[in-house]
Design a protein around this motif. Structure first.
Motif, PDB file in Angstrom:
ATOM      1  N   SER A  61       0.835  -1.215   0.000  1.00 22.51           N
ATOM      2  CA  SER A  61       0.000   0.000   0.000  1.00 22.51           C
ATOM      3  C   SER A  61       0.862   1.254   0.000  1.00 22.51           C
ATOM      4  O   SER A  61       0.478   2.283  -0.580  1.00 22.51           O
ATOM      5  CB  SER A  61      -0.923   0.008   1.229  1.00 22.51           C
ATOM      6  OG  SER A  61      -1.824  -1.081   1.181  1.00 22.51           O
ATOM      7  N   ILE A  62       2.014   1.164   0.632  1.00 25.65           N
ATOM      8  CA  ILE A  62       2.924   2.325   0.665  1.00 25.65           C
ATOM      9  C   ILE A  62       3.688   2.431  -0.649  1.00 25.65           C
ATOM     10  O   ILE A  62       3.774   3.506  -1.260  1.00 25.65           O
ATOM     11  CB  ILE A  62       3.909   2.202   1.843  1.00 25.65           C
ATOM     12  CG1 ILE A  62       3.151   2.217   3.171  1.00 25.65           C
ATOM     13  CG2 ILE A  62       4.948   3.325   1.794  1.00 25.65           C
ATOM     14  CD1 ILE A  62       4.024   1.958   4.386  1.00 25.65           C
ATOM     15  N   VAL A  63       4.229   1.284  -1.091  1.00 26.23           N
ATOM     16  CA  VAL A  63       5.091   1.295  -2.271  1.00 26.23           C
ATOM     17  C   VAL A  63       4.317   1.707  -3.523  1.00 26.23           C
ATOM     18  O   VAL A  63       4.827   2.468  -4.373  1.00 26.23           O
ATOM     19  CB  VAL A  63       5.730  -0.090  -2.467  1.00 26.23           C
ATOM     20  CG1 VAL A  63       6.455  -0.169  -3.810  1.00 26.23           C
ATOM     21  CG2 VAL A  63       6.678  -0.408  -1.322  1.00 26.23           C
ATOM     22  N   LYS A  64       3.094   1.227  -3.679  1.00 27.06           N
ATOM     23  CA  LYS A  64       2.333   1.468  -4.902  1.00 27.06           C
ATOM     24  C   LYS A  64       1.481   2.735  -4.847  1.00 27.06           C
ATOM     25  O   LYS A  64       0.780   3.055  -5.819  1.00 27.06           O
ATOM     26  CB  LYS A  64       1.446   0.250  -5.200  1.00 27.06           C
ATOM     27  CG  LYS A  64       2.248  -0.987  -5.579  1.00 27.06           C
ATOM     28  CD  LYS A  64       1.340  -2.092  -6.071  1.00 27.06           C
ATOM     29  CE  LYS A  64       2.161  -3.274  -6.579  1.00 27.06           C
ATOM     30  NZ  LYS A  64       1.313  -4.368  -7.092  1.00 27.06           N
ATOM     31  N   ASN A  65       1.490   3.402  -3.740  1.00 24.80           N
ATOM     32  CA  ASN A  65       0.688   4.626  -3.659  1.00 24.80           C
ATOM     33  C   ASN A  65       1.301   5.714  -4.547  1.00 24.80           C
ATOM     34  O   ASN A  65       2.520   5.919  -4.564  1.00 24.80           O
ATOM     35  CB  ASN A  65       0.622   5.121  -2.221  1.00 24.80           C
ATOM     36  CG  ASN A  65      -0.369   6.264  -2.064  1.00 24.80           C
ATOM     37  OD1 ASN A  65      -1.570   6.057  -2.167  1.00 24.80           O
ATOM     38  ND2 ASN A  65       0.139   7.477  -1.830  1.00 24.80           N
ATOM     39  N   PHE A  66       0.450   6.364  -5.296  1.00 23.03           N
ATOM     40  CA  PHE A  66       0.942   7.471  -6.146  1.00 23.03           C
ATOM     41  C   PHE A  66      -0.046   8.637  -6.047  1.00 23.03           C
ATOM     42  O   PHE A  66      -1.272   8.456  -6.224  1.00 23.03           O
ATOM     43  CB  PHE A  66       1.062   7.026  -7.600  1.00 23.03           C
ATOM     44  CG  PHE A  66       1.714   8.044  -8.465  1.00 23.03           C
ATOM     45  CD1 PHE A  66       3.090   8.122  -8.545  1.00 23.03           C
ATOM     46  CD2 PHE A  66       0.938   8.957  -9.209  1.00 23.03           C
ATOM     47  CE1 PHE A  66       3.684   9.074  -9.359  1.00 23.03           C
ATOM     48  CE2 PHE A  66       1.544   9.902 -10.004  1.00 23.03           C
ATOM     49  CZ  PHE A  66       2.916   9.966 -10.079  1.00 23.03           C
ATOM     50  N   PRO A  67       0.494   9.788  -5.802  1.00 20.45           N
ATOM     51  CA  PRO A  67       1.907  10.066  -5.506  1.00 20.45           C
ATOM     52  C   PRO A  67       2.327   9.441  -4.186  1.00 20.45           C
ATOM     53  O   PRO A  67       1.476   9.126  -3.358  1.00 20.45           O
ATOM     54  CB  PRO A  67       1.937  11.596  -5.448  1.00 20.45           C
ATOM     55  CG  PRO A  67       0.552  11.986  -5.061  1.00 20.45           C
ATOM     56  CD  PRO A  67      -0.357  10.998  -5.658  1.00 20.45           C
ATOM     57  N   PRO A  68       3.612   9.252  -3.983  1.00 18.22           N
ATOM     58  CA  PRO A  68       4.095   8.610  -2.766  1.00 18.22           C
ATOM     59  C   PRO A  68       3.645   9.358  -1.511  1.00 18.22           C
ATOM     60  O   PRO A  68       3.471  10.579  -1.527  1.00 18.22           O
ATOM     61  CB  PRO A  68       5.617   8.669  -2.918  1.00 18.22           C
ATOM     62  CG  PRO A  68       5.848   8.798  -4.393  1.00 18.22           C
ATOM     63  CD  PRO A  68       4.702   9.611  -4.904  1.00 18.22           C
ATOM     64  N   TYR A  69       3.449   8.577  -0.450  1.00 12.36           N
ATOM     65  CA  TYR A  69       3.110   9.202   0.827  1.00 12.36           C
ATOM     66  C   TYR A  69       4.275  10.069   1.303  1.00 12.36           C
ATOM     67  O   TYR A  69       5.434   9.682   1.199  1.00 12.36           O
ATOM     68  CB  TYR A  69       2.855   8.137   1.908  1.00 12.36           C
ATOM     69  CG  TYR A  69       1.555   7.387   1.763  1.00 12.36           C
ATOM     70  CD1 TYR A  69       0.337   8.021   1.996  1.00 12.36           C
ATOM     71  CD2 TYR A  69       1.562   6.037   1.453  1.00 12.36           C
ATOM     72  CE1 TYR A  69      -0.855   7.311   1.888  1.00 12.36           C
ATOM     73  CE2 TYR A  69       0.382   5.330   1.352  1.00 12.36           C
ATOM     74  CZ  TYR A  69      -0.835   5.971   1.568  1.00 12.36           C
ATOM     75  OH  TYR A  69      -2.014   5.279   1.474  1.00 12.36           O
TER      76      TYR A  69
END
Length: 218
Positions: free
Chosen positions: A114-122
């Motif tokens: 969920s963190i890696v694929k979040n766009f834009p990055p958290y």
């Protein structure tokens, strides 16, 4: 006349004596024949008993040997089934715990994905990102307490090197299999941990397959 009468009487008496003598001879001959026949029959019976006794003993001996052999075969099969049941039971327990570990690792990876694929990055300071990392850390503590029992000895010998690479002696996952992260870990660290979890899940699946194959070959 008296002389003729005496001679006639004497003649009748002689005939009676001769007939009685012949009767006694016939009776004696009959008795001797009967005695001889009885003796022959007795001898035949004794001979038959002597001849049949060894045959009966031989048949009984063969029958007893066959039964003992069958009992030994049944006992061997029972022992084989008992060993196989113990082997299957041990492998099932190992696979059940491997599955628990794999499910836990999958949930941990879900948090990181969920963190890696979040766009834009958290952003690093994002509360949602922090919560996902906290969830990962909590799951990691749970998996650290999970003890996976090794498979039975005949199977363990076949997977020993794989097992020792994945688990410690107490059955806990090696620390390297589930990397530690902090709530402030960088995206790079999160990505590396996610890749490591992918390898761990593949290794767990391969180990489970190898354990099961080892059982079939044991």
């Amino acid at each position: 006349m008296e002389i003729n009468s005496i001679q006639g009487s004497s003649s009748v008496t002689n005939q009676q004596v001769q007939q009685q003598s012949r009767a006694e001879q016939h009776s004696s001959v009959a008795k001797e024949a009967e005695t001889a026949a009885s003796a022959s029959l007795q001898a035949y019976r004794q001979q038959s008993q002597q001849q049949s006794a060894p045959v009966a003993d031989t048949v009984n001996l063969k029958s007893s040997s066959a039964i003992v052999k069958n009992l030994d075969t049944v006992r061997a099969i029972e022992q084989m089934h008992a060993r196989l049941n113990d082997l299957v039971k041990g492998v099932r327990q190992t696979n059940e715990h491997l599955n628990q570990a794999a499910e836990q690792v999958s949930r941990m990876q879900g948090s990181l994905t969920s963190i890696v694929k979040n766009f834009p990055p958290y952003p690093i300071e994002s509360m949602e990102r922090r919560e996902l990392l906290m969830s990962y850390m909590s799951l990691r503590k749970e998996i650290e307490s999970l003890m996976v029992p090794p498979p039975p000895a005949p199977v363990y010998e076949k997977v020993k090197s794989m097992w020792e690479a994945m688990f410690a002696q107490n059955g806990q996952l090696q620390a390297s299999a589930v990397p530690a992260l902090e709530s402030s870990s960088s995206d790079k660290q999160v990505k590396a941990a996610s890749d490591s979890l992918n390898r761990t899940m593949e290794a767990l699946a391969q180990l489970s397959d190898t354990v099961t194959q080892g059982m079939l070959q044991a």
